[in-house]
Design an enzyme around this catalytic site. Structure first.
Site, PDB file in Angstrom:
ATOM      1  N   THR A  98       0.828  -1.204   0.000  1.00 12.79           N
ATOM      2  CA  THR A  98       0.000   0.000   0.000  1.00 12.79           C
ATOM      3  C   THR A  98       0.867   1.262   0.000  1.00 12.79           C
ATOM      4  OG1 THR A  98      -0.088   0.193   2.412  1.00 12.79           O
ATOM      5  CG2 THR A  98      -1.700  -1.291   1.361  1.00 12.79           C
ATOM      6  N   ASP A 191       2.554   0.022 -27.852  1.00 12.82           N
ATOM      7  CA  ASP A 191       2.811   0.427 -26.470  1.00 12.82           C
ATOM      8  C   ASP A 191       3.143   1.908 -26.501  1.00 12.82           C
ATOM      9  OD1 ASP A 191       4.068   1.045 -23.957  1.00 12.82           O
ATOM     10  OD2 ASP A 191       4.293  -1.110 -23.622  1.00 12.82           O
ATOM     11  N   THR A 223      -1.333  -6.189 -21.582  1.00 11.78           N
ATOM     12  CA  THR A 223      -1.384  -4.947 -20.821  1.00 11.78           C
ATOM     13  C   THR A 223      -1.977  -5.190 -19.438  1.00 11.78           C
ATOM     14  OG1 THR A 223      -2.159  -2.647 -20.868  1.00 11.78           O
ATOM     15  CG2 THR A 223      -3.671  -4.304 -21.691  1.00 11.78           C
ATOM     16  N   ARG A 252      -5.725  -9.734 -18.291  1.00 11.92           N
ATOM     17  CA  ARG A 252      -6.889  -9.644 -17.422  1.00 11.92           C
ATOM     18  C   ARG A 252      -8.125  -9.587 -18.304  1.00 11.92           C
ATOM     19  NH1 ARG A 252      -3.640 -10.983 -14.365  1.00 11.92           N
ATOM     20  NH2 ARG A 252      -3.088 -10.174 -12.288  1.00 11.92           N
ATOM     21  N   ASP A 275      -7.288 -17.221 -21.454  1.00 16.78           N
ATOM     22  CA  ASP A 275      -6.878 -17.782 -20.176  1.00 16.78           C
ATOM     23  C   ASP A 275      -7.485 -16.995 -19.023  1.00 16.78           C
ATOM     24  OD1 ASP A 275      -5.317 -19.750 -18.757  1.00 16.78           O
ATOM     25  OD2 ASP A 275      -3.987 -18.122 -18.144  1.00 16.78           O
ATOM     26  N   GLU A 280     -13.781 -14.074 -13.711  1.00 16.28           N
ATOM     27  CA  GLU A 280     -12.725 -15.056 -13.935  1.00 16.28           C
ATOM     28  C   GLU A 280     -13.286 -16.423 -14.313  1.00 16.28           C
ATOM     29  OE1 GLU A 280      -8.370 -15.802 -13.435  1.00 16.28           O
ATOM     30  OE2 GLU A 280      -9.722 -14.361 -14.307  1.00 16.28           O
ATOM     31  N   HIS A 299      -6.983 -19.857 -16.210  1.00 10.96           N
ATOM     32  CA  HIS A 299      -5.896 -19.022 -15.683  1.00 10.96           C
ATOM     33  C   HIS A 299      -4.686 -19.896 -15.342  1.00 10.96           C
ATOM     34  CE1 HIS A 299      -5.274 -14.874 -13.617  1.00 10.96           C
ATOM     35  NE2 HIS A 299      -4.145 -15.329 -14.115  1.00 10.96           N
ATOM     36  N   GLY A 302       0.045 -18.722 -15.886  1.00  8.29           N
ATOM     37  CA  GLY A 302       1.016 -18.372 -14.860  1.00  8.29           C
ATOM     38  C   GLY A 302       1.603 -19.599 -14.193  1.00  8.29           C
TER      39      GLY A 302
END
Length: 341
Positions: A98, A191, A223, A252, A275, A280, A299, A302
């Site tokens: 944070t 980009d 991204t 995402r 993915d 989700e 997912h 990863g």
């Protein structure tokens, strides 16, 4: 930032979910960590407000975090007056590091570079498999039990001189570009933070967002999800894609307008490898589940299975450097946090 010079045996604790700890930190990794640090006894800290957690935090120099780590907010930091560093055994730190950490001057490291490896490998595999229409061919072969006339294969099938568009030169995007180098494909990059000189260094053609989608035979999304990128891949871009083009998303789900994508794949215009979705896990009745033009994976790009060891090894390497006063090789900077996943 000035490199810290803690003593030879910093006091450390694990802050993550018990499942994350057992997955990522095997016995060998825990033993290596204990050799580097005065490690607080297990169980791991997954609630930083309990009396035990406050007692442990009172004298820690270093927190080794992972998936499921609670936010390190101002209240938590008040119970950890000696905390000087956080080493994250996964990718993004945005869920638990944070503003209070940055204001305290806590040094932060992440294993994002290690986690980028399997995501990029998955992406490369999907680029090559979809170019050959391998999944569709396997499905048709299973149904027909006969070999098709391979001399009638459409010229759109194959990877030779295929145009691959990469959306974002993120850590993963850059690794995908590296993995594509041995292959005979043309790589486009969008980009806004990469200039022409940077594109030349990467060996790619720098293009605008609209051109990336208009020209790409395959477009791969890398991204991070930010307020500015939510819904970035909208209906106009999706509708501009070439017939039978492939959209790959390992970033995402909310970066892509899912309704627009659903319309395009159901119409048979394009194909997709997803993915990640938004949400989700899609509702059971969502049409993407039954769409032949879509490959949905849970997912899995990863780190999983034996790939977790790579995360642990990077974290241990970072702790070794920090404990000796060298500073992190993979630091997370506050000013770069907005650009990270």
């Amino acid at each position: 930032m000035t490199e810290s010079t803690p003593g030879p045996r910093p006091r450390a604790a694990l802050a993550m979910s018990p499942d994350a700890a057992s997955a990522v930190l095997d016995d060998a990794s825990l033993a290596a960590l204990a050799a580097l640090c005065d490690l607080a006894p297990l169980p791991v800290l997954d609630d930083l407000t309990t009396p035990r957690a406050r007692a442990v935090l009172a004298d820690v120099d270093l927190l080794v975090t992972g998936w499921g780590c609670p936010p390190l907010d101002a209240d938590v930091l008040r119970t950890a007056p000696r905390l000087r560093a956080v080493v994250h055994t996964a990718g993004s730190v945005r869920g638990h590091v944070t503003d209070a950490c940055w204001e305290r001057g806590v040094e932060v490291s992440s294993a994002a570079a290690a986690n980028a490896v399997p995501v990029a490998e998955y992406t490369l595999a999907m680029i090559l498999l979809t170019a050959k229409r391998a999944l569709e061919s396997a499905r048709d072969y299973r149904a027909s039990r006969t070999r098709p006339d391979w001399l009638r294969t459409p010229r759109s099938v194959g990877s030779h001189r295929r145009t691959v568009g990469v959306l974002s030169a993120s850590l993963i995007g850059r690794r995908v570009i590296d993995l594509l180098r041995p292959h005979d494909v043309d790589v486009l990059l969008y980009d806004p933070f990469v200039d022409e000189a940077g594109a030349r260094e990467l060996g790619v053609e720098r293009v605008g967002l609209a051109e990336l989608f208009r020209r790409g035979d395959t477009v791969s999304v890398h991204t991070p999800l930010l307020p500015e990128t939510r819904g970035l891949v909208g209906r106009e871009l999706i509708d501009s894609m070439r017939p039978d083009a492939v959209l790959i998303n390992t970033a995402r789900g909310a970066v892509v307008d899912q309704d627009a994508l659903t319309d395009a794949v159901l119409a048979g215009r394009i194909r997709a490898v997803l993915d990640v979705t938004d949400p989700e896990v899609l509702p059971p009745e969502h049409p993407l589940w039954e769409c032949d033009n879509v490959l949905l994976t849970p997912h899995l790009a990863g780190s999983q299975g034996n790939e977790w060891r790579r995360l642990a090894d990077l974290a241990l390497s970072e702790i070794t450097r920090w404990a000796s006063g060298e500073g992190f090789l993979h630091p997370v900077r506050r000013e770069r946090l907005a650009f990270l996943a």
